[in-house]
Design a protein around this motif. Structure first.
Motif, PDB file in Angstrom:
ATOM      1  N   LEU A  67       0.771  -1.212   0.307  1.00  0.00           N
ATOM      2  CA  LEU A  67       0.050   0.520  -0.640  1.00  0.00           C
ATOM      3  C   LEU A  67       0.813   1.243  -0.101  1.00  0.00           C
ATOM      4  O   LEU A  67       1.666   0.975   0.880  1.00  0.00           O
ATOM      5  N   VAL A  68       1.224   2.437  -0.745  1.00  0.00           N
ATOM      6  CA  VAL A  68       1.534   3.251  -1.104  1.00  0.00           C
ATOM      7  C   VAL A  68       0.500   4.832  -0.606  1.00  0.00           C
ATOM      8  O   VAL A  68      -0.336   4.435  -1.887  1.00  0.00           O
ATOM      9  N   VAL A  69       0.455   5.195  -0.474  1.00  0.00           N
ATOM     10  CA  VAL A  69       0.026   6.565   0.210  1.00  0.00           C
ATOM     11  C   VAL A  69       0.293   7.710  -0.844  1.00  0.00           C
ATOM     12  O   VAL A  69       1.638   7.916  -0.312  1.00  0.00           O
ATOM     13  N   ALA A  70      -0.107   8.342  -1.830  1.00  0.00           N
ATOM     14  CA  ALA A  70       0.111   9.327  -2.637  1.00  0.00           C
ATOM     15  C   ALA A  70      -0.737  10.321  -2.627  1.00  0.00           C
ATOM     16  O   ALA A  70      -2.011  10.345  -2.367  1.00  0.00           O
ATOM     17  N   ARG A  71       0.369  11.823  -2.731  1.00  0.00           N
ATOM     18  CA  ARG A  71      -0.536  12.795  -3.133  1.00  0.00           C
ATOM     19  C   ARG A  71      -1.253  12.213  -4.730  1.00  0.00           C
ATOM     20  O   ARG A  71      -0.476  12.296  -5.443  1.00  0.00           O
ATOM     21  N   VAL A  72      -2.947  13.818  -4.576  1.00  0.00           N
ATOM     22  CA  VAL A  72      -3.429  13.593  -6.312  1.00  0.00           C
ATOM     23  C   VAL A  72      -3.871  14.967  -6.555  1.00  0.00           C
ATOM     24  O   VAL A  72      -3.902  15.988  -5.943  1.00  0.00           O
ATOM     25  N   ALA A  73      -2.749  15.413  -7.382  1.00  0.00           N
ATOM     26  CA  ALA A  73      -3.899  17.149  -8.258  1.00  0.00           C
ATOM     27  C   ALA A  73      -5.107  17.080  -8.328  1.00  0.00           C
ATOM     28  O   ALA A  73      -5.713  15.631  -9.225  1.00  0.00           O
ATOM     29  N   SER A  74      -5.515  17.899  -7.780  1.00  0.00           N
ATOM     30  CA  SER A  74      -7.148  18.101  -8.595  1.00  0.00           C
ATOM     31  C   SER A  74      -6.420  18.809 -10.187  1.00  0.00           C
ATOM     32  O   SER A  74      -5.635  20.287 -10.236  1.00  0.00           O
ATOM     33  N   VAL A  75      -7.534  18.404 -10.773  1.00  0.00           N
ATOM     34  CA  VAL A  75      -7.025  19.221 -12.094  1.00  0.00           C
ATOM     35  C   VAL A  75      -8.418  19.702 -12.774  1.00  0.00           C
ATOM     36  O   VAL A  75      -9.348  19.849 -12.521  1.00  0.00           O
ATOM     37  N   SER A  76      -7.877  20.533 -13.356  1.00  0.00           N
ATOM     38  CA  SER A  76      -9.004  21.388 -14.040  1.00  0.00           C
ATOM     39  C   SER A  76      -8.439  21.383 -15.953  1.00  0.00           C
ATOM     40  O   SER A  76      -6.991  21.706 -16.632  1.00  0.00           O
ATOM     41  N   TRP A  77      -8.926  21.333 -16.793  1.00  0.00           N
ATOM     42  CA  TRP A  77      -8.794  21.153 -17.618  1.00  0.00           C
ATOM     43  C   TRP A  77      -9.337  22.451 -18.054  1.00  0.00           C
ATOM     44  O   TRP A  77     -10.046  23.434 -18.468  1.00  0.00           O
ATOM     45  N   VAL A  78      -8.416  22.688 -19.665  1.00  0.00           N
ATOM     46  CA  VAL A  78      -7.715  23.914 -20.176  1.00  0.00           C
ATOM     47  C   VAL A  78      -8.298  23.981 -21.950  1.00  0.00           C
ATOM     48  O   VAL A  78      -7.265  22.456 -22.439  1.00  0.00           O
ATOM     49  N   GLU A  79      -9.459  23.773 -22.284  1.00  0.00           N
ATOM     50  CA  GLU A  79      -9.337  22.914 -24.495  1.00  0.00           C
ATOM     51  C   GLU A  79      -9.511  24.110 -25.049  1.00  0.00           C
ATOM     52  O   GLU A  79      -9.628  25.277 -24.836  1.00  0.00           O
ATOM     53  N   GLY A  80      -8.708  23.619 -25.671  1.00  0.00           N
ATOM     54  CA  GLY A  80      -8.070  23.990 -26.557  1.00  0.00           C
ATOM     55  C   GLY A  80      -7.587  23.642 -28.388  1.00  0.00           C
ATOM     56  O   GLY A  80      -8.610  22.625 -28.070  1.00  0.00           O
ATOM     57  N   GLU A  81      -7.358  23.934 -29.329  1.00  0.00           N
ATOM     58  CA  GLU A  81      -7.373  24.177 -30.849  1.00  0.00           C
ATOM     59  C   GLU A  81      -6.668  22.624 -30.950  1.00  0.00           C
ATOM     60  O   GLU A  81      -6.798  21.922 -31.432  1.00  0.00           O
ATOM     61  N   ALA A  82      -5.318  22.660 -30.360  1.00  0.00           N
ATOM     62  CA  ALA A  82      -4.070  21.707 -30.709  1.00  0.00           C
ATOM     63  C   ALA A  82      -3.118  21.911 -29.618  1.00  0.00           C
ATOM     64  O   ALA A  82      -3.562  23.693 -28.318  1.00  0.00           O
ATOM     65  N   LEU A  83      -2.413  21.426 -29.030  1.00  0.00           N
ATOM     66  CA  LEU A  83      -1.987  20.859 -27.828  1.00  0.00           C
ATOM     67  C   LEU A  83      -0.221  21.646 -28.624  1.00  0.00           C
ATOM     68  O   LEU A  83       0.295  21.448 -29.711  1.00  0.00           O
ATOM     69  N   VAL A  84       0.652  22.011 -28.306  1.00  0.00           N
ATOM     70  CA  VAL A  84       2.081  22.322 -28.386  1.00  0.00           C
ATOM     71  C   VAL A  84       2.872  20.880 -28.455  1.00  0.00           C
ATOM     72  O   VAL A  84       2.864  20.118 -28.161  1.00  0.00           O
ATOM     73  N   SER A  85       3.542  21.171 -30.239  1.00  0.00           N
ATOM     74  CA  SER A  85       4.220  20.022 -30.104  1.00  0.00           C
ATOM     75  C   SER A  85       5.363  19.544 -29.379  1.00  0.00           C
ATOM     76  O   SER A  85       6.184  20.331 -28.845  1.00  0.00           O
ATOM     77  N   THR A  86       5.938  18.126 -29.588  1.00  0.00           N
ATOM     78  CA  THR A  86       6.472  17.420 -29.545  1.00  0.00           C
ATOM     79  C   THR A  86       7.175  16.948 -29.595  1.00  0.00           C
ATOM     80  O   THR A  86       7.036  16.654 -31.127  1.00  0.00           O
ATOM     81  N   GLY A  87       8.854  17.064 -29.636  1.00  0.00           N
ATOM     82  CA  GLY A  87       9.708  15.662 -30.467  1.00  0.00           C
ATOM     83  C   GLY A  87       8.446  14.606 -30.791  1.00  0.00           C
ATOM     84  O   GLY A  87       8.591  13.562 -31.956  1.00  0.00           O
ATOM     85  N   ARG A  88       8.455  13.693 -29.502  1.00  0.00           N
ATOM     86  CA  ARG A  88       7.466  12.571 -29.900  1.00  0.00           C
ATOM     87  C   ARG A  88       5.755  13.206 -29.863  1.00  0.00           C
ATOM     88  O   ARG A  88       5.473  12.272 -30.938  1.00  0.00           O
ATOM     89  N   ASP A  89       5.217  13.945 -30.243  1.00  0.00           N
ATOM     90  CA  ASP A  89       4.086  14.086 -30.987  1.00  0.00           C
ATOM     91  C   ASP A  89       3.412  12.415 -30.012  1.00  0.00           C
ATOM     92  O   ASP A  89       2.912  12.567 -28.900  1.00  0.00           O
TER      93      ASP A  89
END
Length: 155
Positions: free
Chosen positions: A118-140
């Motif tokens: 059993l591992v107890v870990a923090r979790v983040a609260s997420v707020s979605w930011v909707e957009g038209e495209a994501l920032v490109s990376t080398g992996r995409d």
């Protein structure tokens, strides 16, 4: 290592079992004991729900993750099926461990055996930011083995 208080309640059937505990000073996980009244044998290809005999109150902003024990997975092919299984901060039922046996032989669990971590870990609260495209990376969108095989030239 952060330290938080987590309430724990022993349930009927947990008499004589230790509370979840770290087996070494550097361990991330606390070993979970099996609160089975009698030995349980998991046949190859089978799945069993193993009780732990306790319930916990995970603080808000945290989760508890049920994970496989590496030795059981490597030596016997027995692992936590939904690993990591998440225990949410609002769940108050018994902590159970879903074990699957992908090994070639039956695996027997006795009362008090350490069956998961059993591992107890923090979790983040997420707020979605909707957009038209994501920032490109080398992996995409490359994934699921897109960088090649597991060794050797040209793999």
């Amino acid at each position: 290592m952060d330290r938080i208080d987590v309430e724990i309640v022993r349930l009927p059937g947990s008499e004589g079992l230790p509370l979840p505990r770290r087996m070494s000073s550097g361990a991330a996980g606390l070993d979970l004991p099996a609160a089975v009244p009698a030995s349980v044998t998991i046949a190859p290809g089978s799945i069993e729900l193993i009780p732990t005999g306790f319930a916990i109150a995970v603080p808000a902003g945290y989760e508890a993750q049920v994970r496989s024990r590496s030795g059981m997975a490597l030596k016997h092919g027995v692992f936590v099926l939904n690993s990591p299984g998440t225990i949410d901060s609002d769940y108050r039922g018994e902590v159970g461990v879903i074990l699957a046996n992908l090994g070639r032989e039956a695996f027997t669990i006795a009362r008090g055996d350490r069956v998961a971590q059993l591992v107890v870990a923090r979790v983040a609260s997420v707020s979605w930011v909707e957009g038209e495209a994501l920032v490109s990376t080398g992996r995409d969108s490359g994934g699921f083995g897109h960088t090649g095989g597991h060794g050797g030239a040209g793999s």
